[in-house]
Scaffold this motif. Structure first.
Motif, PDB file in Angstrom:
ATOM      1  N   MET A 129       0.832  -1.204   0.000  1.00  0.00           N
ATOM      2  CA  MET A 129       0.000   0.000   0.000  1.00  0.00           C
ATOM      3  C   MET A 129       0.866   1.253   0.000  1.00  0.00           C
ATOM      4  O   MET A 129       0.603   2.211  -0.743  1.00  0.00           O
ATOM      5  CB  MET A 129      -0.925   0.008   1.219  1.00  0.00           C
ATOM      6  CG  MET A 129      -2.072  -0.978   1.169  1.00  0.00           C
ATOM      7  SD  MET A 129      -2.950  -1.070   2.763  1.00  0.00           S
ATOM      8  CE  MET A 129      -3.680   0.574   2.860  1.00  0.00           C
ATOM      9  N   ALA A 130       1.886   1.259   0.841  1.00  0.00           N
ATOM     10  CA  ALA A 130       2.765   2.427   0.922  1.00  0.00           C
ATOM     11  C   ALA A 130       3.505   2.650  -0.389  1.00  0.00           C
ATOM     12  O   ALA A 130       3.609   3.788  -0.876  1.00  0.00           O
ATOM     13  CB  ALA A 130       3.757   2.240   2.074  1.00  0.00           C
ATOM     14  N   GLU A 131       4.021   1.578  -0.982  1.00  0.00           N
ATOM     15  CA  GLU A 131       4.758   1.698  -2.249  1.00  0.00           C
ATOM     16  C   GLU A 131       3.850   2.170  -3.377  1.00  0.00           C
ATOM     17  O   GLU A 131       4.248   3.008  -4.197  1.00  0.00           O
ATOM     18  CB  GLU A 131       5.369   0.351  -2.615  1.00  0.00           C
ATOM     19  CG  GLU A 131       6.503  -0.087  -1.703  1.00  0.00           C
ATOM     20  CD  GLU A 131       6.973  -1.496  -2.001  1.00  0.00           C
ATOM     21  OE1 GLU A 131       7.967  -1.920  -1.384  1.00  0.00           O
ATOM     22  OE2 GLU A 131       6.344  -2.181  -2.848  1.00  0.00           O
ATOM     23  N   TYR A 132       2.633   1.642  -3.427  1.00  0.00           N
ATOM     24  CA  TYR A 132       1.747   1.945  -4.555  1.00  0.00           C
ATOM     25  C   TYR A 132       1.122   3.336  -4.466  1.00  0.00           C
ATOM     26  O   TYR A 132       0.536   3.811  -5.441  1.00  0.00           O
ATOM     27  CB  TYR A 132       0.646   0.889  -4.649  1.00  0.00           C
ATOM     28  CG  TYR A 132       1.088  -0.414  -5.294  1.00  0.00           C
ATOM     29  CD1 TYR A 132       2.404  -0.839  -5.262  1.00  0.00           C
ATOM     30  CD2 TYR A 132       0.165  -1.238  -5.938  1.00  0.00           C
ATOM     31  CE1 TYR A 132       2.809  -2.021  -5.838  1.00  0.00           C
ATOM     32  CE2 TYR A 132       0.558  -2.434  -6.529  1.00  0.00           C
ATOM     33  CZ  TYR A 132       1.878  -2.819  -6.471  1.00  0.00           C
ATOM     34  OH  TYR A 132       2.266  -4.004  -7.039  1.00  0.00           O
ATOM     35  N   THR A 133       1.218   3.995  -3.305  1.00  0.00           N
ATOM     36  CA  THR A 133       0.645   5.344  -3.151  1.00  0.00           C
ATOM     37  C   THR A 133       1.720   6.397  -2.926  1.00  0.00           C
ATOM     38  O   THR A 133       1.408   7.551  -2.648  1.00  0.00           O
ATOM     39  CB  THR A 133      -0.348   5.371  -1.976  1.00  0.00           C
ATOM     40  OG1 THR A 133       0.315   4.970  -0.765  1.00  0.00           O
ATOM     41  CG2 THR A 133      -1.525   4.443  -2.223  1.00  0.00           C
ATOM     42  N   GLN A 134       2.969   6.009  -3.062  1.00  0.00           N
ATOM     43  CA  GLN A 134       4.067   6.934  -2.784  1.00  0.00           C
ATOM     44  C   GLN A 134       4.121   8.065  -3.790  1.00  0.00           C
ATOM     45  O   GLN A 134       3.994   7.859  -4.994  1.00  0.00           O
ATOM     46  CB  GLN A 134       5.388   6.168  -2.785  1.00  0.00           C
ATOM     47  CG  GLN A 134       6.597   7.011  -2.402  1.00  0.00           C
ATOM     48  CD  GLN A 134       7.866   6.174  -2.390  1.00  0.00           C
ATOM     49  OE1 GLN A 134       7.833   4.968  -2.519  1.00  0.00           O
ATOM     50  NE2 GLN A 134       9.004   6.847  -2.241  1.00  0.00           N
ATOM     51  N   GLY A 135       4.312   9.265  -3.282  1.00  0.00           N
ATOM     52  CA  GLY A 135       4.440  10.422  -4.161  1.00  0.00           C
ATOM     53  C   GLY A 135       3.138  10.754  -4.858  1.00  0.00           C
ATOM     54  O   GLY A 135       2.057  10.316  -4.471  1.00  0.00           O
ATOM     55  N   ASP A 136       3.238  11.513  -5.923  1.00  0.00           N
ATOM     56  CA  ASP A 136       2.044  11.885  -6.686  1.00  0.00           C
ATOM     57  C   ASP A 136       2.086  11.295  -8.090  1.00  0.00           C
ATOM     58  O   ASP A 136       1.478  11.813  -9.022  1.00  0.00           O
ATOM     59  CB  ASP A 136       1.889  13.405  -6.758  1.00  0.00           C
ATOM     60  CG  ASP A 136       3.097  14.071  -7.410  1.00  0.00           C
ATOM     61  OD1 ASP A 136       4.066  13.354  -7.776  1.00  0.00           O
ATOM     62  OD2 ASP A 136       3.076  15.305  -7.559  1.00  0.00           O
ATOM     63  N   LYS A 137       2.801  10.161  -8.233  1.00  0.00           N
ATOM     64  CA  LYS A 137       2.942   9.538  -9.545  1.00  0.00           C
ATOM     65  C   LYS A 137       2.304   8.164  -9.623  1.00  0.00           C
ATOM     66  O   LYS A 137       2.335   7.518 -10.677  1.00  0.00           O
ATOM     67  CB  LYS A 137       4.429   9.425  -9.909  1.00  0.00           C
ATOM     68  CG  LYS A 137       5.131  10.763 -10.099  1.00  0.00           C
ATOM     69  CD  LYS A 137       6.576  10.555 -10.517  1.00  0.00           C
ATOM     70  CE  LYS A 137       7.279  11.895 -10.743  1.00  0.00           C
ATOM     71  NZ  LYS A 137       8.696  11.701 -11.169  1.00  0.00           N
ATOM     72  N   ARG A 138       1.742   7.674  -8.492  1.00  0.00           N
ATOM     73  CA  ARG A 138       1.169   6.331  -8.475  1.00  0.00           C
ATOM     74  C   ARG A 138      -0.308   6.423  -8.112  1.00  0.00           C
ATOM     75  O   ARG A 138      -0.982   7.357  -8.515  1.00  0.00           O
ATOM     76  CB  ARG A 138       1.976   5.448  -7.526  1.00  0.00           C
ATOM     77  CG  ARG A 138       3.445   5.343  -7.959  1.00  0.00           C
ATOM     78  CD  ARG A 138       4.327   4.612  -6.969  1.00  0.00           C
ATOM     79  NE  ARG A 138       5.734   4.677  -7.395  1.00  0.00           N
ATOM     80  CZ  ARG A 138       6.749   4.225  -6.707  1.00  0.00           C
ATOM     81  NH1 ARG A 138       6.550   3.646  -5.517  1.00  0.00           N
ATOM     82  NH2 ARG A 138       7.990   4.332  -7.171  1.00  0.00           N
TER      83      ARG A 138
END
Length: 540
Positions: A280-289
């Motif tokens: 979840m954290a990896e897939y929502t990181q930043g504003d590019k995912r």
């Protein structure tokens, strides 16, 4: 208050269309039925609806096996019905999120029908095909969530194809750029049709390990299911290679690039991996995912304060600038009122669970019927529809018990869901006694508490957008603060059937009112008195 995207802190009401409202009298819910009940949904105080699949499908997995992503299945209505739904939702200021099932299709999809014919057609590499081992066995040990081997032999190609779910749900080959482009074109079709976002089903299953390496075995003590039965052999492996591959991160960014061309839309990813919180954290990181994601971590039998706290804190530790979404129920797991509550206190506990969910940091997915405190329906084997339940009966009865029709009117046939003599699933007698009209007439009902709390929550920026910090307490309570700008709220949940006295470590606290729970008292020693299963909200 700074301007926030509409989806941050939103409450999203999940509609399972087969079971919501039947407008054409065939025993199956439909889009026109949803339109009829949208004013009810709006009155709940939610911000958006998420509609489970209504696309053309052979319905082997009740819509999660799509044969045409751009056509509406006739059992649910027409594109005109969908346009009517969109117009009505806009009139009511309700956002509309729809499911997109990207990782796999139906075996009746035109792509697969072409792909399976031979090894040289235009779609030959659009699905995951592999040769048999020398002894004819499948290429590796991967398993299907729905039971047994994840590989199915196709005599036309003399190869196996991968299916992480039913054999009738072949997995697309996302290593093929043409597949990714075609999938995104289907997503764009619905963006152009005006939807406000997508719930992305099993989104971490899009890619597979190119080398087809075996998954390692899992020790018996570690076989804990997340969204699947623990007696399922699927729990016997670490699923390192059949999903959640590194290449999927780049695909999340491709999705976001498409979404960025459409203002105010949102993506909500469903995650089920070996470390779902990390994913979840990896897939929502930043504003590019993805904009946000949710997992099965609160969709388990564990509903005690320590588990909830440890789960939320674990995600908070992993998130950087991502935004969480939480759910305690959906169409894939037994009803939360049966998982977390005891029969004697089910109604009052349901009030607490609904309010607690909406008090955590993040957005919320609330499944139809949770506002009524519905329990899991008992379905006889002869009435089962879910292939998952049929396969694993009797140790696991499948998902039909949480998918039975919504009870609208106590005195009407099939509780007002349908006047058909044979609804697709029987209406639970226990649900009829808790129908919408019954609860409308009772000021102390779960429904009234749900409405009151969500409407009050809209006046509390701390609960919508604020940071969260847990406070040490005993094993029977959950205590945390929500902070936003210059404001702070303390939230206390009493998980016991006894009155309790909580000693606040913060001296200057004052009770908030208007949330629907009975008023509390705070004495001169900053001790808070809580009734059984009471939620308390205090300003700091």
């Amino acid at each position: 208050m700074e301007n926030q995207p509409w989806w941050r802190g939103a409450v999203i009401y999940q509609i399972y269309p087969r079971s919501f409202m039947d407008a054409n009298h065939d025993g199956i819910g439909d889009l026109a039925g949803i339109v009829q009940k949208l004013p009810y949904v709006k009155n709940l105080g939610v911000d958006a609806i998420w509609i489970s699949p209504f696309f053309k499908s052979p319905m082997k997995d009740f819509g999660y096996d799509i044969s045409d992503y751009r056509e509406i299945d006739p059992m649910f209505g027409t594109m005109e019905d969908f346009d009517t739904l969109m117009a009505k939702a806009k009139e009511l200021d309700l956002k509309v999120i729809i499911d997109q099932v990207l990782s796999h299709t139906s075996d009746q999809h035109a792509w697969f029908i072409e792909s399976r014919e031979d090894k040289h057609n235009d779609k030959a590499d659009w699905y995951v095909w592999a040769d048999a081992n020398e002894d004819g066995t499948p290429p590796n040990n991967w398993l299907s969530i729905f039971g047994g081997c994840a590989w199915q032999w196709e005599p036309r190609r003399q190869q196996y194809y991968l299916h992480n779910f039913l054999t009738s749900q072949p997995d697309l080959n996302f290593h093929n750029e043409e597949v990714r482009k075609a999938v995104l074109d289907n997503v764009k079709f619905w963006l152009d049709h005006g939807v406000d976002g997508f719930r992305l089903d099993a989104i971490n299953f899009c890619f597979h390990d190119k080398l087809l390496r075996d998954n390692p075995a899992k020790a018996v003590e570690d076989r804990q299911g997340r969204g699947f039965s623990e007696d399922n052999p699927y729990a016997f492996q670490y699923h390192y290679y059949n999903n959640t591959q590194p290449e999927n991160i780049a695909f999340m960014e491709e999705i976001r690039t498409l979404m960025n061309a459409y203002p105010n839309v949102v993506t909500l990813g469903e995650i089920s991996s070996e470390d779902s919180l990390q994913t979840m954290a990896e897939y929502t990181q930043g504003d590019k995912r993805l904009h946000m994601a949710y997992s099965f971590e609160l969709l388990t039998p564990d509903g005690n304060p320590q588990y909830i706290r440890s789960t939320v804190e674990a995600l908070e530790d992993k998130l950087t600038d991502g935004w969480p979404c939480w759910a305690i129920g959906n169409h894939d797991v037994s009803r939360v009122a049966s998982r977390w509550a005891d029969k004697a206190h089910s109604a009052i506990q349901s009030k607490m669970f609904n309010a607690l969910l909406a008090s955590l940091r993040g957005s919320v997915c609330s499944y139809q019927g949770e506002e009524l405190g519905l329990t899991e329906a008992d379905i006889a084997f002869d009435d089962l529809q879910d292939p998952y339940g049929v396969t694993f009966w009797p140790t696991f009865k499948g998902r039909d018990g949480c998918r039975t029709p919504m009870p609208w009117y106590e005195k009407q046939v099939n509780a007002g869901f349908s006047d058909s003599n044979s609804p697709w699933l029987p209406v639970s007698q226990a649900h009829i006694e808790n129908a919408v009209d019954v609860q409308e007439a009772s000021k102390d009902s779960v429904l009234q508490a749900y409405r009151t709390f969500l409407h009050w929550r809209k006046t509390q920026p701390c609960l919508q957008y604020g940071d969260i910090e847990f406070i040490e307490s005993n094993d029977d309570r959950l205590v945390f603060t929500r902070s936003y700008q210059q404001s702070k709220i303390m939230v206390i949940a009493n998980f016991t059937a006894d009155e309790t006295l909580y000693q606040s470590p913060i001296a200057d606290i004052k009770p908030l009112t208007g949330h629907g729970f009975e008023e509390i008292t705070v004495n001169e020693q900053s001790q808070v008195s809580l009734a059984p299963f009471q939620m308390a909200f205090l300003t700091i």
